[in-house]
Scaffold this motif. Structure first.
Motif, short mmCIF file in Angstrom:
data_model
loop_
_atom_site.label_atom_id
_atom_site.label_comp_id
_atom_site.label_asym_id
_atom_site.label_seq_id
_atom_site.Cartn_x
_atom_site.Cartn_y
_atom_site.Cartn_z
N VAL A 135 -7.25 48.04 24.97
CA VAL A 135 -6.45 48.04 23.75
C VAL A 135 -6.39 49.44 23.16
CG1 VAL A 135 -6.16 47.02 21.46
CG2 VAL A 135 -7.09 45.64 23.32
N LEU A 136 -7.52 50.15 23.19
CA LEU A 136 -7.56 51.53 22.70
C LEU A 136 -6.60 52.41 23.50
CD1 LEU A 136 -8.88 53.77 20.95
CD2 LEU A 136 -10.65 53.95 22.72
N PHE A 137 -6.57 52.22 24.81
CA PHE A 137 -5.67 52.99 25.66
C PHE A 137 -4.21 52.78 25.25
CE2 PHE A 137 -2.89 52.62 29.44
CZ PHE A 137 -2.83 53.97 29.80
N ALA A 138 -3.83 51.53 24.98
CA ALA A 138 -2.45 51.24 24.57
C ALA A 138 -2.12 51.93 23.25
CB ALA A 138 -2.25 49.73 24.46
N GLY A 139 -3.00 51.79 22.25
CA GLY A 139 -2.76 52.41 20.95
C GLY A 139 -2.72 53.92 21.03
N ALA A 140 -3.68 54.51 21.74
CA ALA A 140 -3.76 55.97 21.84
C ALA A 140 -2.57 56.54 22.60
CB ALA A 140 -5.06 56.39 22.50
N THR A 141 -2.13 55.83 23.64
CA THR A 141 -0.99 56.30 24.43
C THR A 141 0.29 56.30 23.60
OG1 THR A 141 -1.96 55.51 26.50
CG2 THR A 141 0.42 55.85 26.47
N LEU A 142 0.55 55.20 22.90
CA LEU A 142 1.75 55.13 22.07
C LEU A 142 1.72 56.19 20.97
CD1 LEU A 142 1.97 51.25 21.88
CD2 LEU A 142 3.77 52.74 22.79
N GLN A 143 0.53 56.39 20.38
CA GLN A 143 0.41 57.41 19.34
C GLN A 143 0.69 58.80 19.89
OE1 GLN A 143 -3.46 59.11 17.70
NE2 GLN A 143 -2.93 57.63 16.11
N GLN A 144 0.10 59.12 21.03
CA GLN A 144 0.23 60.46 21.58
C GLN A 144 1.65 60.74 22.08
OE1 GLN A 144 -2.40 62.36 21.20
NE2 GLN A 144 -1.44 64.19 22.01
N VAL A 145 2.25 59.76 22.75
CA VAL A 145 3.63 59.94 23.20
C VAL A 145 4.57 60.04 22.00
CG1 VAL A 145 5.54 58.89 24.49
CG2 VAL A 145 3.21 58.80 25.42
N GLY A 146 4.34 59.20 20.99
CA GLY A 146 5.17 59.23 19.80
C GLY A 146 5.13 60.56 19.08
N LEU A 147 3.99 61.24 19.14
CA LEU A 147 3.86 62.53 18.47
C LEU A 147 4.76 63.61 19.06
CD1 LEU A 147 0.03 62.71 17.72
CD2 LEU A 147 1.84 63.20 16.08
N GLN A 148 5.29 63.36 20.26
CA GLN A 148 6.24 64.31 20.84
C GLN A 148 7.58 64.26 20.11
OE1 GLN A 148 5.91 62.74 24.96
NE2 GLN A 148 5.29 64.80 25.53
N TRP B 103 -3.49 49.39 17.21
CA TRP B 103 -4.68 49.82 16.46
C TRP B 103 -5.23 48.66 15.64
CZ3 TRP B 103 -6.84 53.74 18.37
CH2 TRP B 103 -6.15 54.87 18.79
N ALA B 104 -4.35 47.85 15.08
CA ALA B 104 -4.81 46.67 14.33
C ALA B 104 -5.51 45.69 15.26
CB ALA B 104 -3.63 46.00 13.63
N CYS B 105 -4.93 45.47 16.44
CA CYS B 105 -5.58 44.60 17.43
C CYS B 105 -6.94 45.15 17.83
CB CYS B 105 -4.69 44.44 18.66
SG CYS B 105 -3.17 43.52 18.39
N HIS B 106 -7.03 46.47 17.92
CA HIS B 106 -8.30 47.10 18.29
C HIS B 106 -9.37 46.83 17.23
CE1 HIS B 106 -11.06 50.66 18.72
NE2 HIS B 106 -11.02 50.24 19.96
N VAL B 107 -8.96 46.90 15.95
CA VAL B 107 -9.91 46.60 14.87
C VAL B 107 -10.41 45.16 15.00
CG1 VAL B 107 -10.11 46.27 12.37
CG2 VAL B 107 -8.95 48.28 13.26
N LEU B 108 -9.51 44.23 15.29
CA LEU B 108 -9.91 42.83 15.44
C LEU B 108 -10.82 42.63 16.64
CD1 LEU B 108 -6.48 41.11 14.64
CD2 LEU B 108 -8.49 41.22 13.16
N VAL B 109 -10.52 43.31 17.74
CA VAL B 109 -11.35 43.20 18.94
C VAL B 109 -12.75 43.75 18.67
CG1 VAL B 109 -11.68 44.08 21.29
CG2 VAL B 109 -9.46 43.19 20.59
N ILE B 110 -12.81 44.93 18.04
CA ILE B 110 -14.12 45.53 17.73
C ILE B 110 -14.88 44.65 16.74
CG2 ILE B 110 -15.24 47.48 16.60
CD1 ILE B 110 -14.32 48.09 19.41
N GLY B 111 -14.16 44.07 15.77
CA GLY B 111 -14.80 43.18 14.81
C GLY B 111 -15.43 41.97 15.49
N TRP B 112 -14.79 41.50 16.55
CA TRP B 112 -15.34 40.35 17.27
C TRP B 112 -16.49 40.76 18.19
CZ3 TRP B 112 -15.48 38.71 22.50
CH2 TRP B 112 -15.83 37.36 22.68
N LEU B 113 -16.39 41.95 18.79
CA LEU B 113 -17.41 42.39 19.74
C LEU B 113 -18.67 42.94 19.07
CD1 LEU B 113 -15.20 44.27 22.37
CD2 LEU B 113 -16.46 42.13 22.75
N SER B 114 -18.50 43.59 17.91
CA SER B 114 -19.62 44.31 17.30
C SER B 114 -20.87 43.46 17.08
CB SER B 114 -19.18 44.95 15.98
OG SER B 114 -18.26 45.98 16.22
#
Length: 299
Positions: free
Chosen positions: A85-98, A167-178
């Motif tokens: 999930v982090l990979f998806a969020g980070a990729t979209l963010q980084q590509v979008g910054l172009q 990123w929101a999904c990542h927060v939920l995933v981390i909240g469940w895993l932590s």
């Protein structure tokens, strides 16, 4: 106790500053390398920074494992999930910054704060009134910030918006895993997964050269050592003593620092319409975090 709280508030603000200026570093780094290479190297550095702390934390008793047979709460299974999930969020963010400014990217990414409680609807969690107010304010702010006069969303802003969902999904995933595994090994594991996936994509789709990596060295170091490694550690330390409301407000200033950094270091301008949209979005984020929650058992 007051001194500890003030120190924690200061660390939260420093963390927000580091994260906000990371948007500037991410834009500057792509003058030399592609978005996948930038992410791959910076997350590898972040994992390296956390590795000593993660290994040390393995000495302590783990929480209950989240999957039967995952002995001692071992973090790699969770790291695969969170890292994907982090990979998806980070990729979209980084590509979008172009295709957008650091300031816009910071504010649109910050919408994950509003999206987290709304995504909770899929888990039958009713959003608080502040979540609804925050979502409406953020949506109106996004319109003023990113929607053009012919009612289209700028491509880079659209990528950042989809990234905010991840990123929101990542927060939920981390909240469940932590509660189910050790925090620092989980963080390191997800960074490793994100780095491996990013570098694989860079080798497959980008022209990765040593000259480019050297040219992007300082932005990569900032993104990896400070934004990923140091800032995460500061957040963990700060939130031991910080009041939740203080932490929520101060960490939200990441978006403001991104806009200021873009204006000062990259000569970006949001314009009066964009600034009005940013103000609405920031207000929506604060409303979502700080509006009093309904107590359980009262309807």
């Amino acid at each position: 106790m007051r001194d500890a709280s003030l120190r924690a508030d200061g660390l939260c603000l420093v963390t927000a500053l580091i994260w906000g200026l990371a948007f500037v570093a991410q834009r500057m780094g792509m003058d030399h390398v592609g978005p996948m290479a930038f992410n791959g190297i910076r997350f590898a550095l972040g994992a390296a920074v956390l590795a000593p702390l993660a290994v040390r934390s393995m000495r302590y008793p783990p929480p209950a494992p989240f999957l039967a047979g995952s002995r001692d709460g071992f973090p790699w299974l969770g790291g695969l999930l969170a890292g994907g999930v982090l990979f998806a969020g980070a990729t979209l963010q980084q590509v979008g910054l172009q295709y957008t400014t650091a300031g816009k990217a910071g504010f649109i990414t910050g919408l994950y704060v509003v999206l987290v409680p709304l995504l909770g609807l899929f888990f039958k969690q009713r959003p608080a009134r502040g979540d609804v107010v925050g979502a409406v304010a953020a949506a109106i702010g996004l319109y003023f910030l990113s929607v053009t006069e012919d009612f289209t969303l700028a491509p880079g802003d659209g990528l950042e918006l989809v990234g905010a969902v991840f990123w929101a999904c990542h927060v939920l995933v981390i909240g469940w895993l932590s509660p189910r595994t050790r925090a620092l090994p989980l963080a390191m594991a997800q960074y490793v997964v994100c780095s491996v996936l990013s570098l694989a994509c860079a080798l497959a789709f980008e022209d990765l050269t040593w000259t480019g990596v050297r040219g992007a060295a300082w932005p990569i170091f900032y993104g990896g050592l400070l934004s990923v490694g140091l800032a995460y550690t500061l957040q963990v330390v700060a939130q031991r003593d910080a009041k939740p409301t203080h932490a929520a407000i101060l960490l939200s200033f990441e978006t403001v620092f991104a806009a200021i950094g873009g204006a000062v270091l990259l000569d970006e301008s949001l314009g009066s319409r964009g600034l009005f949209g940013c103000a609405l979005m920031f207000g929506g984020m604060l409303a979502s975090q700080l509006w009093p929650r309904r107590k359980a058992g009262h309807g």
